[in-house]
Design a protein around this motif. Sequence first.
Motif, PDB file in Angstrom:
ATOM      1  N   ASN A 162       0.849  -1.210   0.000  1.00 34.31           N
ATOM      2  CA  ASN A 162       0.000   0.000   0.000  1.00 34.31           C
ATOM      3  C   ASN A 162       0.876   1.248   0.000  1.00 34.31           C
ATOM      4  O   ASN A 162       1.538   1.559   0.975  1.00 34.31           O
ATOM      5  CB  ASN A 162      -0.958   0.001   1.186  1.00 34.31           C
ATOM      6  N   TRP A 166      -5.617   4.554  -5.225  1.00 31.09           N
ATOM      7  CA  TRP A 166      -6.518   3.416  -5.384  1.00 31.09           C
ATOM      8  C   TRP A 166      -5.801   2.094  -5.156  1.00 31.09           C
ATOM      9  O   TRP A 166      -6.306   1.192  -4.489  1.00 31.09           O
ATOM     10  CB  TRP A 166      -7.134   3.441  -6.790  1.00 31.09           C
ATOM     11  N   GLU A 169      -5.304   0.818  -1.455  1.00 26.89           N
ATOM     12  CA  GLU A 169      -6.402   0.523  -0.541  1.00 26.89           C
ATOM     13  C   GLU A 169      -6.659  -0.982  -0.460  1.00 26.89           C
ATOM     14  O   GLU A 169      -6.815  -1.649  -1.485  1.00 26.89           O
ATOM     15  CB  GLU A 169      -7.676   1.245  -0.974  1.00 26.89           C
ATOM     16  N   GLU A 171      -9.167  -2.873   0.242  1.00 28.74           N
ATOM     17  CA  GLU A 171     -10.367  -3.419  -0.397  1.00 28.74           C
ATOM     18  C   GLU A 171     -10.125  -3.692  -1.881  1.00 28.74           C
ATOM     19  O   GLU A 171     -10.592  -4.712  -2.423  1.00 28.74           O
ATOM     20  CB  GLU A 171     -11.539  -2.447  -0.240  1.00 28.74           C
ATOM     21  N   ASN A 172      -9.384  -2.799  -2.551  1.00 29.73           N
ATOM     22  CA  ASN A 172      -9.071  -2.983  -3.969  1.00 29.73           C
ATOM     23  C   ASN A 172      -8.047  -4.097  -4.164  1.00 29.73           C
ATOM     24  O   ASN A 172      -8.151  -4.892  -5.105  1.00 29.73           O
ATOM     25  CB  ASN A 172      -8.549  -1.674  -4.560  1.00 29.73           C
ATOM     26  N   GLN A 173      -7.075  -4.167  -3.272  1.00 27.68           N
ATOM     27  CA  GLN A 173      -6.081  -5.238  -3.341  1.00 27.68           C
ATOM     28  C   GLN A 173      -6.747  -6.602  -3.160  1.00 27.68           C
ATOM     29  O   GLN A 173      -6.396  -7.570  -3.846  1.00 27.68           O
ATOM     30  CB  GLN A 173      -5.012  -5.014  -2.273  1.00 27.68           C
ATOM     31  N   TYR A 192       0.921  -4.563   4.524  1.00 26.61           N
ATOM     32  CA  TYR A 192       0.254  -3.318   4.911  1.00 26.61           C
ATOM     33  C   TYR A 192       1.153  -2.466   5.787  1.00 26.61           C
ATOM     34  O   TYR A 192       1.751  -2.951   6.752  1.00 26.61           O
ATOM     35  CB  TYR A 192      -1.056  -3.623   5.641  1.00 26.61           C
ATOM     36  N   ALA A 197      -1.042   4.706   5.905  1.00 26.62           N
ATOM     37  CA  ALA A 197      -2.451   4.444   6.213  1.00 26.62           C
ATOM     38  C   ALA A 197      -2.989   5.348   7.316  1.00 26.62           C
ATOM     39  O   ALA A 197      -3.930   4.981   8.015  1.00 26.62           O
ATOM     40  CB  ALA A 197      -2.622   2.980   6.615  1.00 26.62           C
ATOM     41  N   HIS A 199      -4.884   7.756   7.039  1.00 24.73           N
ATOM     42  CA  HIS A 199      -6.288   8.072   6.754  1.00 24.73           C
ATOM     43  C   HIS A 199      -7.232   6.914   7.051  1.00 24.73           C
ATOM     44  O   HIS A 199      -8.453   7.091   7.021  1.00 24.73           O
ATOM     45  CB  HIS A 199      -6.444   8.467   5.280  1.00 24.73           C
ATOM     46  N   ARG A 200      -6.691   5.724   7.367  1.00 20.91           N
ATOM     47  CA  ARG A 200      -7.543   4.561   7.622  1.00 20.91           C
ATOM     48  C   ARG A 200      -7.552   4.131   9.090  1.00 20.91           C
ATOM     49  O   ARG A 200      -8.174   3.124   9.423  1.00 20.91           O
ATOM     50  CB  ARG A 200      -7.084   3.365   6.771  1.00 20.91           C
ATOM     51  N   LEU A 207     -10.718  -2.972   9.356  1.00 16.67           N
ATOM     52  CA  LEU A 207      -9.877  -3.155   8.176  1.00 16.67           C
ATOM     53  C   LEU A 207      -8.919  -4.324   8.360  1.00 16.67           C
ATOM     54  O   LEU A 207      -8.710  -5.130   7.444  1.00 16.67           O
ATOM     55  CB  LEU A 207      -9.081  -1.869   7.917  1.00 16.67           C
TER      56      LEU A 207
END
Length: 293
Positions: A162, A166, A169, A171-173, A192, A197, A199-200, A207
């Motif tokens: 990451n 896009w 993220e 979820e996309n991975q 990860y 991260a 922002h997460r 997550l």
Amino acid sequence: MMQETLLGLGLALTMAFAADATEAFPNGPGAVKGGNLFAKPNLLAWCIVPFDAKNRGPKERAEMLVKLGIGRVAYDWRDNHVPTWDEEMSLYKKHNVELIAFWGVNDKALDLMKRHGVKTQFWLMMGDGVKDQKEKVVNAARGIEGIAKKVREIGCSVCLYNHGGWAGEPENQIEVIELLKSRGVTNVGICYNLHHAHHRMKDFPKLLAKMMPYLWCLNINGMKDGTKILPFGQGSDDAEILRTIQKSGYRGAIGILGHRAEVDAELALQQNLDGLKAMLEKIGDAEALKTYQ
């Protein structure tokens, strides 16, 4: 508080590596086989090659890791480091330093793996460039598929890294990994990084649970608003981060960062070790603390 809101190289792994890495190792080829998750032997050092004020060579770097008691490494590099790859590999092997991962992948790296009998993770970033979500997933999977198949021929795997946008993220991975699995490509996981991260973090517990079937390495960082790279333990809720990871059941590798070019890599790693120790004391993990004496 968090509880409320919350392309390459690697050294031969000590365990046999199956083609289907996801089945052989629920948390990747660097997974913990026993003992405490946060025990010092499970830690790996990341971003200590280009990011080192002392600009160490392979010999000095291996000696530094031995001195600190860190027995695992993820190797990042620049073009000027390529001529010393063989030396690095040999010295890590000599000092029993396990090279868990290699940044990126190319033919030189693959040849290096073959020469040294290496089985490892290649940490890669996915591609992007189209607008539709389905197209993005298909496009990214297409870019990873050939690489994953090629490294699987020599017993290696791919970890999606990451690094923002896009492609960074989870979820996309995960969508990309599931598409690859449907095509028979099963040696792809996730690495990860908390420093990418910020922002997460509000959603970190949820997550982390979502990433669990795919997560092979988790690189920790002191998490504080306005500061991207910070030694672990100097963040606002770092103890809670440990509790969250502990409760999740995650058993993969735990990475600590150098990543500060103006700082001596030994100092950067020691600051992380000290901070991790302090946070382990805070959450009362006596078993892990024994390994930091």
